[in-house]
Design a protein around this motif. Structure first.
Motif, PDB file in Angstrom:
ATOM      1  N   GLN A   1      -6.898   8.489   7.363  1.00  0.00           N
ATOM      2  CA  GLN A   1      -6.867   7.822   5.960  1.00  0.00           C
ATOM      3  C   GLN A   1      -5.547   6.447   6.236  1.00  0.00           C
ATOM      4  O   GLN A   1      -6.233   5.208   5.589  1.00  0.00           O
ATOM      5  N   PRO A   2      -5.288   6.605   6.199  1.00  0.00           N
ATOM      6  CA  PRO A   2      -3.888   5.026   6.337  1.00  0.00           C
ATOM      7  C   PRO A   2      -4.251   4.245   7.492  1.00  0.00           C
ATOM      8  O   PRO A   2      -4.142   3.498   6.803  1.00  0.00           O
TER       9      PRO A   2
ATOM     10  N   ARG B   1      -6.980   2.595   6.217  1.00  0.00           N
ATOM     11  CA  ARG B   1      -6.771   1.494   4.997  1.00  0.00           C
ATOM     12  C   ARG B   1      -6.015   0.191   5.856  1.00  0.00           C
ATOM     13  O   ARG B   1      -6.499  -0.427   4.909  1.00  0.00           O
TER      14      ARG B   1
ATOM     15  N   LEU C   1       0.854  -1.273  -0.057  1.00  0.00           N
ATOM     16  CA  LEU C   1       0.000  -0.283  -0.329  1.00  0.00           C
ATOM     17  C   LEU C   1       0.910   1.205   0.244  1.00  0.00           C
ATOM     18  O   LEU C   1       1.489   1.445   0.435  1.00  0.00           O
TER      19      LEU C   1
ATOM     20  N   ALA D   1      -7.996  -2.135   8.008  1.00  0.00           N
ATOM     21  CA  ALA D   1      -9.468  -2.918   6.452  1.00  0.00           C
ATOM     22  C   ALA D   1      -8.638  -3.891   5.830  1.00  0.00           C
ATOM     23  O   ALA D   1      -8.885  -5.398   5.544  1.00  0.00           O
ATOM     24  N   THR D   2      -7.394  -3.846   5.414  1.00  0.00           N
ATOM     25  CA  THR D   2      -6.777  -4.578   4.181  1.00  0.00           C
ATOM     26  C   THR D   2      -5.970  -5.401   4.985  1.00  0.00           C
ATOM     27  O   THR D   2      -5.821  -7.016   5.205  1.00  0.00           O
TER      28      THR D   2
ATOM     29  N   LEU E   1       0.413   4.835   1.218  1.00  0.00           N
ATOM     30  CA  LEU E   1      -0.263   5.854   1.560  1.00  0.00           C
ATOM     31  C   LEU E   1      -0.451   7.261   1.213  1.00  0.00           C
ATOM     32  O   LEU E   1       0.014   7.975   2.514  1.00  0.00           O
TER      33      LEU E   1
END
Length: 164
Positions: A106-107, A110, A97, A113-114, A99
């Motif tokens: 946001q980072p 993400r 990722l 979630a990943t 980022l």
């Protein structure tokens, strides 16, 4: 040139004793920038993993049969506090990722979630603008491990996350 602290374990071993405690004590007593030089009557392979877990890198030199010199030092690009020292043995990342340029949170969102999409033991690699200090407790709470450090020029942060 770094200051070298030398510990010759050959007499300890010749006397029938185990030098491990003396090595760890000498390593713990090192000041920033010092190098611990071990002189041993064999290549001390089992010590390499122990010292790696403690954050050390090393250079080894054969001195002539059977003696070895091993210089242990803390690399300049240390892993951030809380990093899993065994990260060097993790599988290659299956997800990368980038980022950079994203505003918090946001980072973090993400990455979390990943990570949840990975199989247990799966690893992701992320590039970030800064150290994600608020992410680390979240990863720990979810049973995941991580290892990270700032890149060489200090302008970014690299992070490995392993699904727990």
């Amino acid at each position: 040139m770094p200051e070298i602290v030398t510990l010759d374990v050959r007499p300890i071993i010749a006397g029938g004793e185990e030098p491990f405690a003396a090595i760890i004590s000498a390593a713990d007593a090192l000041a920033e920038g010092q190098v611990l030089r071990i002189l041993a009557p064999f290549r001390p392979v089992p010590l390499f993993r122990v010292m790696e877990r403690r954050g050390f890198a090393w250079e080894e030199t054969a001195l002539g049969a059977p003696d070895w010199q091993v210089d242990f030092h803390i690399p300049e690009q240390r892993l951030s506090d809380g990093s899993a020292m065994e990260a060097a043995g993790w599988a290659a990342p299956s997800v990368t990722l980038d980022l950079t340029g994203l505003e918090p949170p946001q980072p973090m969102m993400r990455i979390l979630a990943t990570t949840e999409t990975l199989e247990p033991g799966g690893v992701l690699f992320a590039l970030l603008d800064r150290e994600p200090v608020f992410l680390f407790p979240q990863l720990k709470e979810r049973g995941h491990q991580w290892a990270g450090n700032h890149d060489a020029d200090g302008t970014g942060y690299r992070l490995l996350v392993r699904h727990g």
